[in-house]
Write an enzyme that holds these catalytic residues in place. Structure first.
Site, mmCIF file in Angstrom:
data_model
loop_
_atom_site.group_PDB
_atom_site.id
_atom_site.type_symbol
_atom_site.label_atom_id
_atom_site.label_comp_id
_atom_site.label_asym_id
_atom_site.label_seq_id
_atom_site.Cartn_x
_atom_site.Cartn_y
_atom_site.Cartn_z
ATOM 1 N N ASP A 143 40.065 14.144 20.186
ATOM 2 C CA ASP A 143 40.751 14.977 21.391
ATOM 3 C C ASP A 143 40.370 14.549 22.741
ATOM 4 O OD1 ASP A 143 41.661 17.412 22.938
ATOM 5 O OD2 ASP A 143 41.970 18.206 21.149
ATOM 6 N N SER A 160 45.144 15.873 25.297
ATOM 7 C CA SER A 160 45.477 16.867 24.116
ATOM 8 C C SER A 160 46.819 17.463 24.081
ATOM 9 C CB SER A 160 44.411 17.954 24.532
ATOM 10 O OG SER A 160 44.088 18.805 23.162
#
Length: 281
Positions: free
Chosen positions: A170, A58
């Site tokens: 993500d 991320s």
């Protein structure tokens, strides 16, 4: 001269290389809090602390990927401090997400110079989540921008990245601090930077984004507790009081990253010295 004599010095050189410690820097997820990674990297660079590999999830993938592409850390620091992050948002009629992601891809293209992983002078591994299989997706080939874009794609907010028939979102969904990925690549020492689970956490639930970000953190807590013992050096900038959406507090966040790394420098240098002495021929 015999074949064995010809190969002797080369083989000794290879043996020395094989004994050189392999150091991995693992940068975890955390949205705005992940800007602390910039401060951590600044201190590592200023103190000439070596590391061979960056593993990012991320926001950790974003900061690590931009750094691995050759961007000056202090320029990045100033740019983030004065940037309006709203300019990176391109809203679309909701289908697979509210944000198309084209603007942030253009921004990443600019900072990474459109590099492929093969163009980098340091090994980079980006972690995303494969929605189709429910498994960790390890990205280390092709476009650096595409890999980062996948790893930061909050489910339901960003449209997923469709890569080779996989829908990628993500990295924090499955692995917000990918220590075990670094270990699997043969790292002798893992420096992990966590920007989520320190003391003084600030939880604010006012918007759908707050719900998603807080849910991801709750999902990641058990995983974090599992991987924590595998980190040789754990850096935890004191940023938990900062809301993950507060990118306008970047100056404070980066400085907290610097402070946390400086506090751990003595321990890290001691571990590196011990490791080098054990690995010496």
């Amino acid at each position: 001269m015999s074949l064995s004599a010809d190969c002797g010095p080369e083989m000794k050189g290879k043996d020395r290389m094989a004994k050189k410690p392999k150091i991995a820097l693992v940068l975890g997820a955390g949205s705005a809090r992940g800007l602390a990674h910039i401060g951590v990297l600044q201190v590592l660079e200023e103190n000439q602390i070596p590391f061979d590999m960056i593993v990012g999830s991320s926001m950790g993938a974003m900061v690590g990927g931009i750094y691995a592409s050759g961007v000056d850390l202090y320029m990045l620091d100033k740019m983030v401090e004065h940037m309006n992050t709203r300019m990176l948002v391109d809203l679309v009629v909701p289908n697979l997400g509210f944000i198309a992601g084209r603007r942030i891809s253009e921004f990443l293209d600019l900072l990474t110079k459109k590099k492929d992983f093969s163009d980098l002078n340091r090994q980079l591994i980006v972690v995303a989540t494969d929605l189709m299989s429910g498994e960790r997706a390890i990205l280390e080939e092709g476009s650096v921008t595409e890999a980062i874009r996948a790893s930061i794609s909050l489910p339901g907010i960003f449209t997923p990245v469709n890569k080779d028939g996989r829908f990628l979102v993500d990295g924090a969904v499955i692995d917000r601090l990918p220590v075990q990925v670094a270990q699997a690549r043969g790292s002798d020492l893992v420096i992990a930077v966590d920007v989520t689970f320190g003391p003084g956490k600030k939880i604010v639930i006012n918007t759908a984004m707050d719900v998603i970000l807080t849910s991801l953190e709750i999902m990641g807590k058990h995983h974090f507790d599992t991987v924590l013992p595998h980190a040789d050096i754990l850096i935890q900038p004191e940023v938990s009081h900062i809301n993950p959406k507060e990118f306008d507090r970047s100056r404070e966040i980066v400085d907290l990253g610097r402070r946390a790394m400086e506090d751990k420098l003595g321990e890290l240098k001691s571990r590196l010295k011990q490791l080098s002495s054990r690995k010496s021929p």
